[in-house]
Design an enzyme around this catalytic site. Structure first.
Site, PDB file in Angstrom:
ATOM      1  N   GLY A  84       0.797  -1.235   0.000  1.00  0.00           N
ATOM      2  CA  GLY A  84       0.000   0.000   0.000  1.00  0.00           C
ATOM      3  C   GLY A  84       0.822   1.275   0.000  1.00  0.00           C
ATOM      4  O   GLY A  84       0.327   2.325   0.400  1.00  0.00           O
ATOM      5  N   SER A  85       2.083   1.219  -0.489  1.00  0.00           N
ATOM      6  CA  SER A  85       2.874   2.461  -0.491  1.00  0.00           C
ATOM      7  C   SER A  85       2.304   3.471  -1.492  1.00  0.00           C
ATOM      8  O   SER A  85       2.337   4.683  -1.239  1.00  0.00           O
ATOM      9  CB  SER A  85       4.349   2.179  -0.759  1.00  0.00           C
ATOM     10  OG  SER A  85       4.549   1.753  -2.084  1.00  0.00           O
ATOM     11  N   ASN A  86       1.756   2.993  -2.596  1.00  0.00           N
ATOM     12  CA  ASN A  86       1.109   3.928  -3.532  1.00  0.00           C
ATOM     13  C   ASN A  86      -0.162   4.513  -2.928  1.00  0.00           C
ATOM     14  O   ASN A  86      -0.453   5.695  -3.089  1.00  0.00           O
ATOM     15  CB  ASN A  86       0.811   3.236  -4.865  1.00  0.00           C
ATOM     16  CG  ASN A  86       2.052   3.152  -5.723  1.00  0.00           C
ATOM     17  OD1 ASN A  86       2.478   4.132  -6.315  1.00  0.00           O
ATOM     18  ND2 ASN A  86       2.669   1.985  -5.754  1.00  0.00           N
ATOM     19  N   MET A 102      -3.669  -7.201  -7.291  1.00  0.00           N
ATOM     20  CA  MET A 102      -3.058  -8.230  -8.131  1.00  0.00           C
ATOM     21  C   MET A 102      -4.084  -9.180  -8.743  1.00  0.00           C
ATOM     22  O   MET A 102      -3.929 -10.399  -8.691  1.00  0.00           O
ATOM     23  CB  MET A 102      -1.993  -8.976  -7.329  1.00  0.00           C
ATOM     24  CG  MET A 102      -0.821  -8.082  -6.962  1.00  0.00           C
ATOM     25  SD  MET A 102      -0.154  -7.195  -8.402  1.00  0.00           S
ATOM     26  CE  MET A 102       1.431  -6.652  -7.787  1.00  0.00           C
ATOM     27  N   ARG A 103      -5.137  -8.602  -9.319  1.00  0.00           N
ATOM     28  CA  ARG A 103      -6.146  -9.424 -10.003  1.00  0.00           C
ATOM     29  C   ARG A 103      -6.555  -8.735 -11.289  1.00  0.00           C
ATOM     30  O   ARG A 103      -6.634  -7.512 -11.333  1.00  0.00           O
ATOM     31  CB  ARG A 103      -7.399  -9.563  -9.144  1.00  0.00           C
ATOM     32  CG  ARG A 103      -7.205 -10.480  -8.000  1.00  0.00           C
ATOM     33  CD  ARG A 103      -8.454 -10.627  -7.170  1.00  0.00           C
ATOM     34  NE  ARG A 103      -8.145 -11.422  -6.013  1.00  0.00           N
ATOM     35  CZ  ARG A 103      -8.059 -12.739  -6.014  1.00  0.00           C
ATOM     36  NH1 ARG A 103      -8.329 -13.426  -7.104  1.00  0.00           N
ATOM     37  NH2 ARG A 103      -7.718 -13.395  -4.937  1.00  0.00           N
ATOM     38  N   ASN A 119      -4.595   2.318 -13.454  1.00  0.00           N
ATOM     39  CA  ASN A 119      -3.670   1.336 -12.870  1.00  0.00           C
ATOM     40  C   ASN A 119      -2.246   1.872 -12.983  1.00  0.00           C
ATOM     41  O   ASN A 119      -1.937   2.643 -13.894  1.00  0.00           O
ATOM     42  CB  ASN A 119      -3.762  -0.002 -13.610  1.00  0.00           C
ATOM     43  CG  ASN A 119      -2.868  -1.067 -12.980  1.00  0.00           C
ATOM     44  OD1 ASN A 119      -2.780  -1.161 -11.755  1.00  0.00           O
ATOM     45  ND2 ASN A 119      -2.186  -1.851 -13.799  1.00  0.00           N
ATOM     46  N   LYS A 136     -15.806 -15.687 -10.190  1.00  0.00           N
ATOM     47  CA  LYS A 136     -15.275 -14.328 -10.309  1.00  0.00           C
ATOM     48  C   LYS A 136     -16.402 -13.305 -10.483  1.00  0.00           C
ATOM     49  O   LYS A 136     -16.329 -12.178 -10.001  1.00  0.00           O
ATOM     50  CB  LYS A 136     -14.332 -14.296 -11.517  1.00  0.00           C
ATOM     51  CG  LYS A 136     -13.672 -12.960 -11.753  1.00  0.00           C
ATOM     52  CD  LYS A 136     -12.543 -13.090 -12.742  1.00  0.00           C
ATOM     53  CE  LYS A 136     -12.073 -11.728 -13.203  1.00  0.00           C
ATOM     54  NZ  LYS A 136     -10.812 -11.743 -13.893  1.00  0.00           N
ATOM     55  N   HIS A 168       1.749   0.527 -13.246  1.00  0.00           N
ATOM     56  CA  HIS A 168       2.523  -0.675 -13.551  1.00  0.00           C
ATOM     57  C   HIS A 168       4.017  -0.333 -13.498  1.00  0.00           C
ATOM     58  O   HIS A 168       4.437   0.672 -14.084  1.00  0.00           O
ATOM     59  CB  HIS A 168       2.135  -1.199 -14.936  1.00  0.00           C
ATOM     60  CG  HIS A 168       2.813  -2.490 -15.253  1.00  0.00           C
ATOM     61  ND1 HIS A 168       2.452  -3.685 -14.661  1.00  0.00           N
ATOM     62  CD2 HIS A 168       3.868  -2.764 -16.064  1.00  0.00           C
ATOM     63  CE1 HIS A 168       3.246  -4.643 -15.095  1.00  0.00           C
ATOM     64  NE2 HIS A 168       4.103  -4.110 -15.945  1.00  0.00           N
TER      65      HIS A 168
HETATM   66  C1  GAR Z   1       3.629  -1.304  -7.314  1.00  0.00           C
HETATM   67  O1  GAR Z   1       4.990  -1.322  -7.660  1.00  0.00           O
HETATM   68  C2  GAR Z   1       2.768  -1.407  -8.551  1.00  0.00           C
HETATM   69  O2  GAR Z   1       3.323  -0.774  -9.664  1.00  0.00           O
HETATM   70  C3  GAR Z   1       2.701  -2.901  -8.741  1.00  0.00           C
HETATM   71  O3  GAR Z   1       2.524  -3.395  -7.432  1.00  0.00           O
HETATM   72  C4  GAR Z   1       3.249  -2.565  -6.537  1.00  0.00           C
HETATM   73  C5  GAR Z   1       2.377  -2.256  -5.345  1.00  0.00           C
HETATM   74  O4  GAR Z   1       3.129  -1.638  -4.341  1.00  0.00           O
HETATM   75  N1  GAR Z   1       1.641  -3.288  -9.627  1.00  0.00           N
HETATM   76  C6  GAR Z   1       1.743  -4.242 -10.532  1.00  0.00           C
HETATM   77  O5  GAR Z   1       2.729  -4.932 -10.673  1.00  0.00           O
HETATM   78  C7  GAR Z   1       0.506  -4.416 -11.406  1.00  0.00           C
HETATM   79  N2  GAR Z   1       0.771  -5.266 -12.507  1.00  0.00           N
HETATM   80  P1  GAR Z   1       2.394  -0.937  -3.129  1.00  0.00           P
HETATM   81  O6  GAR Z   1       1.433  -1.968  -2.543  1.00  0.00           O
HETATM   82  O7  GAR Z   1       3.498  -0.582  -2.173  1.00  0.00           O
HETATM   83  O8  GAR Z   1       1.675   0.271  -3.655  1.00  0.00           O
END
Ligand code: GAR
Length: 211
Positions: free
Chosen positions: A22-24, A100-101, A117, A75, A119
């Site tokens: 959850g850092s984003n 991640m889904r 999203n 789903k 990436h």
């Molecule tokens: C992030 O780096 C994001 O770009 C990636 O998951 C991480 C989540 O980090 N997403 C993917 O790979 C999607 N295909 P966070 O939980 O610290 O925000």
């Protein structure tokens, strides 16, 4: 702290979907709190009871909906429950932050051009869940971050913002990950701000930023 604190000029309701650390999500909370994203952070949807995002939501007073895939026989039912929560909180914009889904057509059609999203690679390179490691292992000299609209295909919808970084010889998978996260925490709030301010126009695969 109540969710009231996160209201900007009281327009758009945002739901963040997160499965992990959850850092984003945290960077988004900060941007809303600072007022650089003028919207209400109304809901966190998570499918993982161990997600770090949960604690962050609690501390920030963001409402939480826990929707676990294993509680539903398919789903479609799982996503119907998610949609129920979105409607209940009158959500205008969905922000996937490490969710991640792959979303099904029910959600992607209902919220067409209203799901973002992030990436950790320069799409269309290195799709999937291990993009940082994949770019490193491949020996790429350049990688980066992409923010894009979500459609029914994985890591595929129209690209909103991208930023590249150079992979240096001294980098390790872990130093690269740190660099990618630093970029993400700036790029995602910026893309969300542009969306909330109505500055993104989707023209086919191209997203034009209106000044
Ligand atoms: C992030 O780096 C994001 O770009 C990636 O998951 C991480 C989540 O980090 N997403 C993917 O790979 C999607 N295909 P966070 O939980 O610290 O925000």
């Amino acid at each position: 702290m109540s969710n009231e604190n996160y209201k900007g000029e009281g327009v758009m309701n945002i739901a963040v979907f997160a499965s992990g650390k959850g850092s984003n999500f945290s960077a988004i909370i900060k941007a809303v709190k600072k007022g650089s994203i003028k919207a209400s952070l109304s809901l966190l949807i998570t499918d993982n009871p161990k997600a770090g995002a949960l604690g962050r939501a609690k501390r920030a007073g963001v409402k939480i909906a826990m929707v676990k895939r294993e509680d539903f026989s398919d789903k479609k039912e799982f996503e119907e429950k998610i949609m129920w929560h979105l409607k209940e909180s009158k959500i205008d914009l969905i922000v996937l932050a490490g969710f991640m889904r792959l979303l099904g057509q029910g959600l992607t059609q209902q919220y067409k051009n209203r799901i973002l999203n992030i990436h950790p690679a320069l799409l269309p390179a290195f799709k999937g869940t291990q993009a940082i490691k994949d770019a490193f292992d491949y020996g790429s000299k350049v990688t980066g971050v992409t923010v894009h609209f979500v459609d029914e295909k994985m890591d595929h919808g129209p690209i909103i913002l991208q930023k590249h970084i150079v992979i240096e010889d001294k980098d390790t998978p872990s130093s690269l990950e740190d660099k990618i996260h630093k970029i993400e925490h700036k790029l995602y709030p910026e893309a969300i701000r542009l969306y909330v301010e109505g500055k993104l126009e989707v023209q086919g695969r191209r997203v034009v930023i209106i000044n």
